[in-house]
Design an enzyme around this catalytic site. Structure first.
Site, PDB file in Angstrom:
ATOM      1  N   ARG A 235      -1.831   4.889 -11.525  1.00 46.78           N
ATOM      2  CA  ARG A 235      -0.419   4.694 -11.806  1.00 46.78           C
ATOM      3  C   ARG A 235       0.386   5.909 -11.383  1.00 46.78           C
ATOM      4  NH1 ARG A 235      -0.687   0.415 -11.547  1.00 46.78           N
ATOM      5  NH2 ARG A 235      -0.256  -1.289 -12.948  1.00 46.78           N
ATOM      6  N   GLU A 264       8.635   2.986  -7.370  1.00 46.20           N
ATOM      7  CA  GLU A 264       8.174   2.231  -6.199  1.00 46.20           C
ATOM      8  C   GLU A 264       9.203   1.178  -5.806  1.00 46.20           C
ATOM      9  OE1 GLU A 264       4.285   0.717  -7.176  1.00 46.20           O
ATOM     10  OE2 GLU A 264       3.483   2.720  -7.500  1.00 46.20           O
ATOM     11  N   HIS A 285       1.048   0.900  -2.718  1.00 43.53           N
ATOM     12  CA  HIS A 285       0.491   0.183  -3.882  1.00 43.53           C
ATOM     13  C   HIS A 285      -0.342  -1.039  -3.434  1.00 43.53           C
ATOM     14  CE1 HIS A 285       1.204  -0.590  -8.439  1.00 43.53           C
ATOM     15  NE2 HIS A 285       0.043  -1.098  -8.067  1.00 43.53           N
TER      16      HIS A 285
END
Ligand code: MLT
Length: 327
Positions: A235, A264, A285
Site C-alpha cells: 500500500r 493514485e 498498481h
C-alpha cells in the site's frame, strides 16, 4: 433472512463475472467501469450495494450520499479506500476478497525484485532506443542476499516461499505468527529492529493502518543496511515518500520498486520525483492485475454478496460483516 439488495453498483473495472453471477442469482446490478468521485456521489443514492476496487474512495460523503446503501464490497484485499468506521456507524456492511489475488500480487513482487536486481526495465528501454549498454547494466544476484518480508500474510508468505527458491535468506516480521509457523515456509521470524540492519531487500506486505503508516521513514532508513532495496506492492502510505526520495538521493537506498503510491495516480511533486528517479522501478498498481486474479476476485466477491442476500447459496463461508483488519 438475507440482506434486501435491489441494486448493486459495480465500479473500477471489476471483472464482468461479478455482474454475471449477481444477475444469474436475481440481483440487479449496474456496471460503470470508470466513475469519477462526483459521479459516484450522484449515483450512489440509487443503490443498496457498491462493489469497488482501489480507484474509488468510499468516503464518509459517499456513505452519506448512499441513503439506501447496505453493503460495500471491496474486490480485493485492502479496504483502506473505504471509511470502514463510518460504514460501521451507519450499519453498512463492508466485505472484501482477501485471498483471491494474493498469488498474483506475490508473483508480481518477485518479478519486481528480479527486475530491480538486474536493471531489466531501463536496459530494455535503452535497447529499444538503439542503445546496447552491457556494462551500465551489470546487476547483482539475489542468491545469498537477505530478504526482509514485513507482513507474512497471504502475499508475504508466498513471496518468502518463492524467493527461498532463488537462494535468498528470508527473515520476516509478523506479530501474528510464531517462529515455528514462520519456519514452515523457511522464514526466520525477527523483530523490526533486527530486520533493518541485515536485510538487503525489504518487501512490504502489511495492511495500511494507523500503526503502519510511514513505516519506512528517515529514522528507519538510517538503521538499514546502506544500499538497501525496497519493494512495495502493498500500500502507498507504508512509505514516507519524501524520506524515501532523500534516501535514494543520499545512497542510503540503492533501489526501489514501487507499485503503490500515497495518492493514485500520483500528482504530488515528491511522488513524481520518485517515479522519475533512475534507481526506481515504478508500475501503476498492477499487483493484482492478472486475468486469473480478477476472475477469482469477481467470483469471490459476487458469491459473498449472493450469500448475504440468499444465505447458503454458495458453499463459501458467508462474508464476515465489517471485517476487522489485523491490528
Ligand atoms: C488489493 O488490495 O487486493 C489490491 O489493491 C487490489 C486491486 O488492485 O484492486
Amino acid at each position: 433472512m438475507g440482506l434486501d439488495i435491489k441494486s448493486v453498483l459495480i465500479v473500477d473495472g471489476v471483472g464482468q463475472n461479478c455482474a454475471k453471477i449477481l444477475t444469474s442469482h436475481g440481483i440487479p446490478n449496474v456496471t460503470k467501469a470508470k466513475i469519477t468521485s462526483d459521479e459516484l456521489l450522484k449515483e450512489i443514492g440509487n443503490h443498496d450495494g457498491l462493489v469497488v476496487r482501489s480507484a474509488s474512495q468510499v468516503t464518509k460523503e459517499v456513505l452519506n450520499a448512499g441513503t439506501k446503501l447496505k453493503l460495500v464490497a471491496r474486490a480485493g484485499a485492502g479496504v483502506d479506500n473505504i471509511d470502514v468506521a463510518a460504514a460501521g456507524k451507519k450499519g453498512i456492511a463492508v466485505i472484501n476478497a482477501p485471498g483471491a489475488n494474493a498469488l498474483s500480487a506475490s508473483e508480481f513482487t518477485c518479478g519486481l525484485m528480479l527486475a530491480l536486481a538486474r536493471h531489466i526495465a531501463p536496459a530494455a528501454t535503452d535497447f529499444k532506443n538503439g542503445q546496447w549498454m552491457r556494462a551500465k547494466y551489470t546487476g547483482t544476484e539475489l542468491h545469498g542476499k537477505t530478504l526482509g518480508v514485513i507482513g507474512l500474510g497471504r502475499v508475504g508468505r508466498q513471496v518468502a516461499t518463492r524467493m527461498n527458491a532463488f537462494g535468498m535468506m528470508v527473515i520476516g516480521v509478523d506479530p501474528f505468527l510464531s517462529a515455528a509457523q514462520c519456519e514452515e515456509f523457511n522464514t526466520t521470524k525477527v523483530q523490526l529492529d533486527e530486520l533493518w540492519p541485515i536485510a538487503d531487500y525489504i518487501t512490504l506486505h502489511t495492511p495500511l493502518v494507523e500503526k503502519t503508516k510511514n513505516l519506512i521513514n528517515a529514522e528507519v532508513l538510517r538503521k538499514c543496511k546502506k544500499g538497501v532495496k525496497i519493494i512495495n506492492v502493498g500500500r502507498g502510505g507504508l512509505i514516507n515518500e519524501q524520506d524515501l526520495l532523500d534516501g535514494l538521493n543520499s545512497g542510503l537506498v540503492s533501489g526501489a520498486a514501487l507499485d503503490v503510491f500515497e495518492r493514485e495516480p500520483p500528482i504530488d511533486p515528491v511522488t513524481l520525483l520518485i517515479v522519475q528517479h533512475s534507481a526506481v522501478l515504478c508500475t501503476p498498481h498492477l499487483g493484482a492485475s492478472t486475468e486469473e486474479a480478477q476472475i477469482r476476485v469477481g467470483e469471490e466477491i459476487a458469491e459473498q454478496i449472493v450469500n448475504l442476500v440468499k444465505p447458503g447459496t454458495f458453499a463459501t463461508p458467508i462474508a464476515e460483516i465489517t471485517r476487522i483488519l489485523r491490528k
